[in-house]
Design a protein around this motif. Sequence first.
Motif: not given
Lengths: 368, 263
Positions: A104, A107, A115-116, A118-120, A163-164, A167
Amino acid sequence: MEQPLAARNHQCALTRRMSHLTLNRLSKRYGETVAVADVSLSVARGESVALLGPSGCGKTTTLRMIAGLIQPSAGAIEVLGVDVTQVPAHRRNMGYVFQSYALFPHMSVAANVGFGLDERGVGRSERDRRVAAALSQVRLEGLSARKPRELSGGQQQRVALARALVIEPDVLLLDESLSNLDARLRDAMRLEIRDLQRSLGITTLFVTHDQTEALTLCDRIAVMHAGRVEQIADPVTIYERPASRFVAEFVGRSVVLPVERSEAGLVLGGRPVRTAHPVPESRALELFLRPQRIALAGPETEAGAHNRLGGVVRSHVFVGDRLEVLVDTQAGRVTVETSGAGAVAQPGDAVSLIWSPSDTLVFARAAP
Amino acid sequence: MREGAGPWLGAAAALVYVVLLAPVAVVVFIAFSADSFIVFPPSGYSLRWFQRLWAHEALMRGLSLSLMLAGIVTIGSLAIGVPAAYAIARAKVPAAGALKAFFLAPLLLPTLVLGLALLMALQPLRLTATLTGLALGHMVMTVPFVIRLMVTTFATLPDEVEAAAASLGATPWRVFRRVTLPLAIPGLAASAFLSFLLSFDETVISLFISGPRASTLPVEMVRYVEGRTDPLVAALSVVLIVATLFVILVVERIAGLARVVGR
């Protein structure tokens, strides 16, 4: 070979239970074009499997279907025995590393990795702790405030990986992840990714067109061609016992010579030739050899149980880590790879090429 | 290779600028005139026309209506145009290409035709000379512009970035809010700016659907110039030029900033 039915069923149940990711006759059509056809694959927990093939063979489409980014036309995807075929991408828990990294741009590195989480709905302090841990895993501590465009290609690649991974995905999906790096960085990253994958024990699917990447990184390789899986096997089997002409040509270097069938057996350049492997029914045949499995010997050497083909050395090609000797034979020109150490036959010398029947593979000749 | 333009090309460019900007310069001089009529050069200078402008009720009412109208049109155009552009750019609607061409149509029609059409359409709805009617009329002009701009903006955003957000657990709405929208800020700023100015400046359509109850600034200006020839309108022009320059600077800051933050 024949097993009692009960035992076979038991083994079936066992493999199914151990399968972490299962693709069942997965297909994707775009109108008349078939991008992926009947791909079935079973990946065990912690295993790493490469989807290897030339561009346009359907490997990336397969990976995107697993991630839920493309809806399959037919077939099913199971993760831990649960059918996820209809589950949207954001509820699949797959870690996807894109060829372009797809960071992104607006960011920071830390926000990208977080990011991931936050979404969780992971809390702030927990998120910061896990982001820091993920960044140190890929050796990027101290760069968390940077923006992606301030990073080198290799660093961006690591951010995408962190990032991958952060999560804790069920499956890690890597799409040509190393192809945008220069050769030296690629070698280093390859080892790094393998170590990380092994130490985390994460189930990984690796899309690549680079056979070295597939051979070194993965427990098993699925070679794909025109939307289909040609062969699934461990790297040694893929290299030594390719199941089809395509696999033999695509993986590793090959010497290909026309061979005829006679009543007595196969004939190569007017001499009988033996193979330890099955010969296809087809009339037009070709013989495949790995150039480094052919030995150069004096013209009158007795081959014994091995195959022998006489010829004359035409020229040498020095490739650094090996010396290629080009030999003209009755059957055609043959490239032999030698280490280059010791005495080497000079151009004009008569020589014998000697190789084992177990290194001799025969496939149907390709349609012209 | 020589850097930049040669002396002849530079001189030609300067000449073009002079020709283009000379009338504006004349307007600025006249705005500060002390005369009662438009004379160039003015015999003396003063701020009296700015004071008269401030006290002129019809023009001031037109100005406040135009500002409010432009604000409403801007918000409305973005609210309609941005989702439409997103759907077209991501080909989430059938015949996206045809739709894109369809939304170009109002830009190709003469505004005179558009104004007449709007008058005939709004009359039976009793929407002529109302704020709603004017806003609808202006949006026929501005929405296509916003769609054009935003389709281009969204199309240049790599879809892999959105796919990455989805794979990390973001719902489609969250992907749009956290990734797509922030990356589209330069396009959004340009769209808002353009909608505002198009609406504020729109004269032909407004002439058709304005009335005594609701009359925009450009319409009031046309009426004023029809009756009189004093430097009041020049003073108003200077105010508008300064305001526009100010808006351009602000947008340039926002969009420029977004570009720095973005890519």
